[in-house]
Design an enzyme around this catalytic site. Sequence first.
Site, mmCIF file in Angstrom:
data_model
loop_
_atom_site.group_PDB
_atom_site.id
_atom_site.type_symbol
_atom_site.label_atom_id
_atom_site.label_comp_id
_atom_site.label_asym_id
_atom_site.label_seq_id
_atom_site.Cartn_x
_atom_site.Cartn_y
_atom_site.Cartn_z
ATOM 1 N N CYS A 1 31.703 34.550 18.004
ATOM 2 C CA CYS A 1 30.287 34.185 17.997
ATOM 3 C C CYS A 1 29.467 35.295 17.327
ATOM 4 O O CYS A 1 29.573 36.458 17.725
ATOM 5 C CB CYS A 1 29.799 33.960 19.422
ATOM 6 S SG CYS A 1 28.014 33.680 19.547
ATOM 7 N N CYS B 1 25.494 34.207 26.183
ATOM 8 C CA CYS B 1 25.134 34.233 24.767
ATOM 9 C C CYS B 1 23.615 34.054 24.644
ATOM 10 O O CYS B 1 23.059 33.046 25.103
ATOM 11 C CB CYS B 1 25.870 33.109 24.036
ATOM 12 S SG CYS B 1 25.562 33.059 22.256
ATOM 13 N N LYS C 1 11.216 3.345 1.035
ATOM 14 C CA LYS C 1 11.144 4.765 0.706
ATOM 15 C C LYS C 1 11.510 5.007 -0.757
ATOM 16 O O LYS C 1 12.359 4.325 -1.326
ATOM 17 C CB LYS C 1 12.085 5.560 1.625
ATOM 18 C CG LYS C 1 11.825 5.373 3.111
ATOM 19 C CD LYS C 1 10.462 5.844 3.536
ATOM 20 C CE LYS C 1 10.360 7.343 3.574
ATOM 21 N NZ LYS C 1 11.144 7.957 4.656
ATOM 22 N N ASP D 1 2.026 10.538 3.324
ATOM 23 C CA ASP D 1 2.707 11.506 4.186
ATOM 24 C C ASP D 1 1.650 12.325 4.924
ATOM 25 O O ASP D 1 1.354 13.459 4.587
ATOM 26 C CB ASP D 1 3.599 12.414 3.334
ATOM 27 C CG ASP D 1 4.498 13.299 4.192
ATOM 28 O OD1 ASP D 1 4.644 12.995 5.387
ATOM 29 O OD2 ASP D 1 5.040 14.281 3.664
ATOM 30 N N TYR E 1 -5.369 1.866 7.904
ATOM 31 C CA TYR E 1 -4.365 0.913 7.430
ATOM 32 C C TYR E 1 -4.242 -0.334 8.310
ATOM 33 O O TYR E 1 -3.509 -1.252 7.972
ATOM 34 C CB TYR E 1 -2.997 1.570 7.239
ATOM 35 C CG TYR E 1 -2.408 2.288 8.439
ATOM 36 C CD1 TYR E 1 -2.049 1.617 9.600
ATOM 37 C CD2 TYR E 1 -2.181 3.657 8.394
ATOM 38 C CE1 TYR E 1 -1.488 2.273 10.680
ATOM 39 C CE2 TYR E 1 -1.619 4.337 9.471
ATOM 40 C CZ TYR E 1 -1.275 3.629 10.615
ATOM 41 O OH TYR E 1 -0.721 4.279 11.681
ATOM 42 N N CYS F 1 27.152 36.910 20.413
ATOM 43 C CA CYS F 1 27.680 37.639 21.571
ATOM 44 C C CYS F 1 29.100 38.151 21.383
ATOM 45 O O CYS F 1 29.606 38.907 22.225
ATOM 46 C CB CYS F 1 27.624 36.756 22.815
ATOM 47 S SG CYS F 1 28.761 35.345 22.768
ATOM 48 N N GLU G 1 0.845 -1.197 0.000
ATOM 49 C CA GLU G 1 0.000 0.000 0.000
ATOM 50 C C GLU G 1 0.879 1.245 0.000
ATOM 51 O O GLU G 1 2.058 1.185 0.377
ATOM 52 C CB GLU G 1 -0.896 0.012 1.243
ATOM 53 C CG GLU G 1 -0.116 0.012 2.544
ATOM 54 C CD GLU G 1 -0.964 -0.349 3.745
ATOM 55 O OE1 GLU G 1 -0.736 0.263 4.812
ATOM 56 O OE2 GLU G 1 -1.829 -1.240 3.637
ATOM 57 N N CYS H 1 30.492 28.341 20.696
ATOM 58 C CA CYS H 1 30.641 29.550 21.516
ATOM 59 C C CYS H 1 30.660 29.111 22.977
ATOM 60 O O CYS H 1 29.698 28.484 23.449
ATOM 61 C CB CYS H 1 29.476 30.505 21.272
ATOM 62 S SG CYS H 1 29.421 31.874 22.471
ATOM 63 N N LYS I 1 2.671 4.605 1.221
ATOM 64 C CA LYS I 1 3.056 5.193 2.503
ATOM 65 C C LYS I 1 2.738 6.690 2.421
ATOM 66 O O LYS I 1 3.543 7.498 1.985
ATOM 67 C CB LYS I 1 4.537 4.977 2.790
ATOM 68 C CG LYS I 1 4.970 5.467 4.172
ATOM 69 C CD LYS I 1 6.447 5.213 4.405
ATOM 70 C CE LYS I 1 6.854 5.685 5.796
ATOM 71 N NZ LYS I 1 6.637 7.137 5.985
#
Length: 734
Positions: free
Chosen positions: A469, A491, A348, A151, A259, A472, A147, A485, A149
Amino acid sequence: MEVRGPSGDTVRHAKGPQESGSTPVTKSQTEAKVKARMEELREEIRRHDQLYYNDGVSEISDADYDALFRELKSLEEANPELVTVDSPTQRVGAPLPEGGSFDKVKHVVPMLSIESLRTDEEARDFSAKVVRFLGLESDDELEWHVEPKFDGVSAALIYRKGELVQGVTRGDGVTGEDITANLRTVRDVPLKLHMKPAPETLEVRGEVLIARDRFDRFNEWRAERGQPILANARNATAGALRRSDPAEVQKYPLEFHPYSIVRCDGYELPNSHAEQMQLLAAWGFAAPALDETVQGIGGCLEYQQRMEEKRDTIPFEMDGVVAKLDDMALRTRLGTNSRTTKWQYAHKFKPVEATTVLRAIEVQVGVNGRLTPRAHVDPVQVLGVTVRHATLHNEDYVLGLGIAPGDRVFVKRAGDVIPQITGLAMEAEPSVPADWSDAIPESLKDADGGIREGAIVQYREPFAMPEHCPSCGETVVREGKYVRCPNVHGCRPQLIGRTVHMVGRSGFEIDSLGEKMIVQLYDAGFMESPADLFRLLERPDEELVALDRWGAKTVANLKKELDEKRRISLDRFLAALSIPEVGTSTARLLAKSFRTLDELREATPEQLLAIDKIGDEVAGRIRAWFEDERSASLIQSLLDSGVEIVEEESAVILGNAFEGAIVVFTGTLEKMSRFEAKKAVEAQGGRVGSSVSKATTHLVVGGKPGSKAKKAEELGVQVLLEPEFLKRLSGDDG
């Protein structure tokens, strides 16, 4: 009442023009005629709902159908004693109370995952394991049910004696949320099973979806009314099912595609999965349109190839196929493991890629301080989703791709969900396009129109991880292939992230405070660090109410929950602090090994190493964290603001009086906080709900009870005063 969905397809259409102008039956007519007419209308509406959703057929106009629905509703309002639970007018229930949340429900049968496969070879290996386990000579002896799949969003529907009584989300597979009222609005979910006799208990699982064309029409309807366009059908489905008002959910063109049957008491099911699906169709569910029964793994692979080739022509988004043994007895023999079933797999499809122009690379700071590059690209459709940003993982990944702004790049959705850049499609032309600067994303500019730190936007500008960073300005440190960082306590993204973690389920569990609200608190200066969380109780209500979309009830609920959750066990307190390497399981180990927080703070590295599963690196990080003055300040600030660390046993009174019970609290308890009472019930195997319903078994009443007490009386729910509740908890219920 308008019942037709905004896209023209959430309800379907009945007979013909003769009813469009029909006059409601007057009260002077006999009850028998009224009852017969009402049943005729119900059957006609159900028939056309099923025609549309199951067969894609529409026989009459929307106006004709609306007239029929109005006639039925008018008759039911005049004759409420003749209203049936499965009437089309009864799909929309009352909304959740303001600030309410869905009750948690433990699945009787866990909703396990399906093993995900990517290649034909993996599928053959899966089949070979099944053949070996069953002692067969060839996989040709196996029949597989295959069957699409889809989404969508998985959900479970539970029927008692043929009537829908509960609808539950998948959740984490063990515990979901009760969204019965929302699932009742899905037009092809039967409120009552069509065929008799009905099972005593039936649990049907399936996928809630929105078809592609209906999703497009729904977005057109929203656009006409000035509402935001929804990005994709799956997210729209998930968002709809989480809404608090079923009347709003009904506007979405949702469908339910079953299902599996996972429970069926009082009815003998066929041993074939295909036959069980046909039985569901007879009971009123959507009949499988694309399912097939095939022989051997060769049949599965041939089906998968056909479905992948025509995936774009199928009405629903799908990312693969599912193959499951058709013979239920063989499934029982194979069984499950802790995470997946052993008798089915998902194959898949190959991920779909698109190409687009890379506009910029932005370096973001994560919750743990890790610097992560993100791509800004020209909008492009990938599997029905408009992609504008994509992950670039880390510095090495970007350098390995060799990409720069202006290049054309490949974009795919990893696992068909998370967009990511997979490669260079074409290098940028040498000359800079005249409009390049005009197309720089606005989000990458600062208040003065300049480019923000950490953003690489110049045409063909080489990528380099910043030395400081972007948030910060702290000098970054390198840890293997990652850049971080170190300014944990100063931060901003880290402070916000640690606060989100602190209020989360592994910490203080402050359900009424989400990430967006936390950002607002930081923006307003009401919080400067996680240490300020419980100091919100001291802040005047009018200051908090002034925040965008905060109301008096929001503030009252937040303060009430903050006050209730200040008592916490040592393991949850430790897990809430974002100590490096200390998650929920390690926090439990530490709490078991050290009786108090002070003992843990004074623990030597040798004492930490003596704990099973804690090694040198983890012990060193824990010790370093507790030795940091800023960590000590955080802990002291929390304790000063009323946080109290309690032994787990003090919040739980032993007993088993509430095994399997669903308990709701109302009013103020004197002997314990609402949070303690919730934990006590859960420790005895019960569940705590937020509102009184037919499923509620006990209502515990404290001082100043609200409307829940009246509703409990109407539903016949057992009411316990606080002294009676405490006696039951202790096992002394007389």
